[in-house]
Design a protein around this motif. Structure first.
Motif, PDB file in Angstrom:
ATOM      1  N   ASP A  12       0.738  -1.294   0.088  1.00  0.00           N
ATOM      2  CA  ASP A  12       0.007  -0.015   0.001  1.00  0.00           C
ATOM      3  C   ASP A  12       0.638   1.258   0.062  1.00  0.00           C
ATOM      4  OD1 ASP A  12      -2.323  -1.466  -0.088  1.00  0.00           O
ATOM      5  OD2 ASP A  12      -2.629  -1.563   2.184  1.00  0.00           O
ATOM      6  N   GLU A  13       1.743   1.248   0.754  1.00  0.00           N
ATOM      7  CA  GLU A  13       2.898   2.587   0.648  1.00  0.00           C
ATOM      8  C   GLU A  13       3.631   2.686  -0.673  1.00  0.00           C
ATOM      9  OE1 GLU A  13       4.233   2.669   5.619  1.00  0.00           O
ATOM     10  OE2 GLU A  13       4.909   0.968   4.115  1.00  0.00           O
ATOM     11  N   LEU A  14       3.991   1.595  -1.119  1.00  0.00           N
ATOM     12  CA  LEU A  14       4.523   1.602  -2.379  1.00  0.00           C
ATOM     13  C   LEU A  14       3.716   2.114  -3.532  1.00  0.00           C
ATOM     14  CD1 LEU A  14       6.586  -1.887  -2.479  1.00  0.00           C
ATOM     15  CD2 LEU A  14       7.510   0.623  -2.388  1.00  0.00           C
ATOM     16  N   TRP A  15       2.147   1.431  -3.509  1.00  0.00           N
ATOM     17  CA  TRP A  15       1.566   2.009  -4.311  1.00  0.00           C
ATOM     18  C   TRP A  15       1.293   3.547  -4.163  1.00  0.00           C
ATOM     19  CZ3 TRP A  15      -0.019   0.566  -8.850  1.00  0.00           C
ATOM     20  CH2 TRP A  15      -1.046   1.035  -9.533  1.00  0.00           C
ATOM     21  N   ALA A  16       1.260   4.025  -2.839  1.00  0.00           N
ATOM     22  CA  ALA A  16       0.902   5.408  -2.554  1.00  0.00           C
ATOM     23  C   ALA A  16       2.215   6.326  -3.279  1.00  0.00           C
ATOM     24  CB  ALA A  16       0.738   5.841  -1.274  1.00  0.00           C
ATOM     25  N   LEU A  17       3.216   5.695  -3.236  1.00  0.00           N
ATOM     26  CA  LEU A  17       4.390   6.378  -3.596  1.00  0.00           C
ATOM     27  C   LEU A  17       4.299   6.434  -5.131  1.00  0.00           C
ATOM     28  CD1 LEU A  17       7.290   7.791  -3.161  1.00  0.00           C
ATOM     29  CD2 LEU A  17       8.301   5.233  -3.351  1.00  0.00           C
ATOM     30  N   HIS A  18       4.008   5.309  -5.811  1.00  0.00           N
ATOM     31  CA  HIS A  18       3.720   5.331  -7.213  1.00  0.00           C
ATOM     32  C   HIS A  18       2.868   6.479  -7.644  1.00  0.00           C
ATOM     33  CE1 HIS A  18       2.757   3.759 -11.159  1.00  0.00           C
ATOM     34  NE2 HIS A  18       1.447   3.623 -10.683  1.00  0.00           N
ATOM     35  N   THR A  19       1.755   6.329  -6.996  1.00  0.00           N
ATOM     36  CA  THR A  19       0.769   7.543  -7.326  1.00  0.00           C
ATOM     37  C   THR A  19       1.247   8.907  -7.206  1.00  0.00           C
ATOM     38  OG1 THR A  19      -0.992   6.017  -6.701  1.00  0.00           O
ATOM     39  CG2 THR A  19      -1.666   8.264  -6.728  1.00  0.00           C
ATOM     40  N   ASP A  20       1.770   9.183  -6.202  1.00  0.00           N
ATOM     41  CA  ASP A  20       2.393  10.431  -5.822  1.00  0.00           C
ATOM     42  C   ASP A  20       3.478  10.819  -6.837  1.00  0.00           C
ATOM     43  OD1 ASP A  20       0.991  10.841  -3.621  1.00  0.00           O
ATOM     44  OD2 ASP A  20       2.720  10.467  -1.873  1.00  0.00           O
ATOM     45  N   VAL A  21       4.574   9.794  -7.045  1.00  0.00           N
ATOM     46  CA  VAL A  21       5.198  10.246  -8.222  1.00  0.00           C
ATOM     47  C   VAL A  21       4.610  10.439  -9.443  1.00  0.00           C
ATOM     48  CG1 VAL A  21       7.289   9.149  -9.738  1.00  0.00           C
ATOM     49  CG2 VAL A  21       7.224   8.859  -7.069  1.00  0.00           C
ATOM     50  N   GLY A  22       3.740   9.607  -9.850  1.00  0.00           N
ATOM     51  CA  GLY A  22       2.899  10.073 -11.152  1.00  0.00           C
ATOM     52  C   GLY A  22       2.389  11.288 -11.189  1.00  0.00           C
ATOM     53  N   GLN A  23       1.629  11.656 -10.137  1.00  0.00           N
ATOM     54  CA  GLN A  23       1.166  13.031 -10.060  1.00  0.00           C
ATOM     55  C   GLN A  23       2.159  13.977 -10.316  1.00  0.00           C
ATOM     56  OE1 GLN A  23      -0.858  12.922  -6.309  1.00  0.00           O
ATOM     57  NE2 GLN A  23      -2.833  11.937  -7.485  1.00  0.00           N
ATOM     58  N   VAL A  24       3.248  14.018  -9.475  1.00  0.00           N
ATOM     59  CA  VAL A  24       4.390  14.948  -9.816  1.00  0.00           C
ATOM     60  C   VAL A  24       5.030  15.043 -10.966  1.00  0.00           C
ATOM     61  CG1 VAL A  24       6.717  15.557  -8.803  1.00  0.00           C
ATOM     62  CG2 VAL A  24       5.084  14.859  -7.191  1.00  0.00           C
ATOM     63  N   LEU A  25       5.230  13.987 -11.726  1.00  0.00           N
ATOM     64  CA  LEU A  25       5.534  13.873 -13.121  1.00  0.00           C
ATOM     65  C   LEU A  25       4.638  14.446 -14.093  1.00  0.00           C
ATOM     66  CD1 LEU A  25       7.347  10.495 -13.235  1.00  0.00           C
ATOM     67  CD2 LEU A  25       8.424  12.551 -12.974  1.00  0.00           C
ATOM     68  N   ALA A  26       3.347  14.192 -13.838  1.00  0.00           N
ATOM     69  CA  ALA A  26       2.258  14.784 -14.725  1.00  0.00           C
ATOM     70  C   ALA A  26       2.397  16.238 -14.612  1.00  0.00           C
ATOM     71  CB  ALA A  26       0.946  14.152 -14.250  1.00  0.00           C
ATOM     72  N   VAL A  27       2.113  16.978 -13.453  1.00  0.00           N
ATOM     73  CA  VAL A  27       2.486  18.261 -13.136  1.00  0.00           C
ATOM     74  C   VAL A  27       3.609  18.714 -13.945  1.00  0.00           C
ATOM     75  CG1 VAL A  27       2.798  20.247 -11.505  1.00  0.00           C
ATOM     76  CG2 VAL A  27       1.267  18.157 -11.136  1.00  0.00           C
ATOM     77  N   LYS A  28       4.922  18.219 -13.609  1.00  0.00           N
ATOM     78  CA  LYS A  28       6.020  18.912 -14.327  1.00  0.00           C
ATOM     79  C   LYS A  28       5.994  18.723 -15.996  1.00  0.00           C
ATOM     80  CE  LYS A  28       9.445  18.048 -10.743  1.00  0.00           C
ATOM     81  NZ  LYS A  28      10.540  17.661 -10.290  1.00  0.00           N
TER      82      LYS A  28
END
Length: 56
Positions: A12-28
Protein backbone atom coordinates in the motif's frame (compact mmCIF):
# COMPACT_ATOMS: atom_id res chain seq x y z
CA UNK A 1 15.23 7.24 -0.63
CA UNK A 2 17.47 4.20 -0.66
CA UNK A 3 16.75 0.58 -1.54
CA UNK A 4 16.50 -0.51 2.13
CA UNK A 5 13.78 2.06 2.73
CA UNK A 6 11.83 0.88 -0.32
CA UNK A 7 12.17 -2.75 0.75
CA UNK A 8 10.67 -1.84 4.13
CA UNK A 9 7.51 -0.32 2.62
CA UNK A 10 4.26 -2.23 2.39
CA UNK A 11 2.46 -2.76 -0.92
CA UNK A 12 0.00 0.00 0.00
CA UNK A 13 2.84 2.40 0.80
CA UNK A 14 4.61 1.54 -2.45
CA UNK A 15 1.40 2.10 -4.40
CA UNK A 16 0.90 5.47 -2.68
CA UNK A 17 4.48 6.40 -3.58
CA UNK A 18 3.85 5.32 -7.19
CA UNK A 19 0.71 7.47 -7.31
CA UNK A 20 2.49 10.49 -5.82
CA UNK A 21 5.40 10.20 -8.25
CA UNK A 22 2.98 9.89 -11.16
CA UNK A 23 1.15 13.05 -10.09
CA UNK A 24 4.38 15.01 -9.68
CA UNK A 25 5.62 13.88 -13.09
CA UNK A 26 2.30 14.78 -14.71
CA UNK A 27 2.47 18.31 -13.29
CA UNK A 28 6.08 18.71 -14.44
CA UNK A 29 5.24 17.36 -17.90
CA UNK A 30 2.34 19.78 -18.29
CA UNK A 31 4.56 22.69 -17.22
CA UNK A 32 7.33 21.65 -19.63
CA UNK A 33 4.82 21.30 -22.48
CA UNK A 34 3.41 24.74 -21.73
CA UNK A 35 6.92 26.23 -21.76
CA UNK A 36 7.77 24.55 -25.07
CA UNK A 37 4.51 25.69 -26.64
CA UNK A 38 5.22 29.26 -25.52
CA UNK A 39 8.74 29.11 -26.97
CA UNK A 40 7.37 27.74 -30.24
CA UNK A 41 4.79 30.53 -30.34
CA UNK A 42 7.56 33.11 -29.87
CA UNK A 43 9.62 31.53 -32.63
CA UNK A 44 6.64 31.48 -34.98
CA UNK A 45 6.17 35.21 -34.43
CA UNK A 46 9.78 35.89 -35.43
CA UNK A 47 9.71 33.95 -38.70
CA UNK A 48 8.75 35.73 -41.90
CA UNK A 49 6.06 33.61 -43.59
CA UNK A 50 7.68 34.34 -46.96
CA UNK A 51 10.79 32.48 -45.77
CA UNK A 52 8.73 29.36 -45.14
CA UNK A 53 7.91 28.83 -48.80
CA UNK A 54 9.71 25.92 -50.43
CA UNK A 55 11.89 27.10 -53.28
CA UNK A 56 12.19 24.89 -56.35
Amino acid sequence: MNRDHLDALSIDELWALHTDVGQVLAVKLIAAKRDLEERLKQLDQRVDPKELRIKH
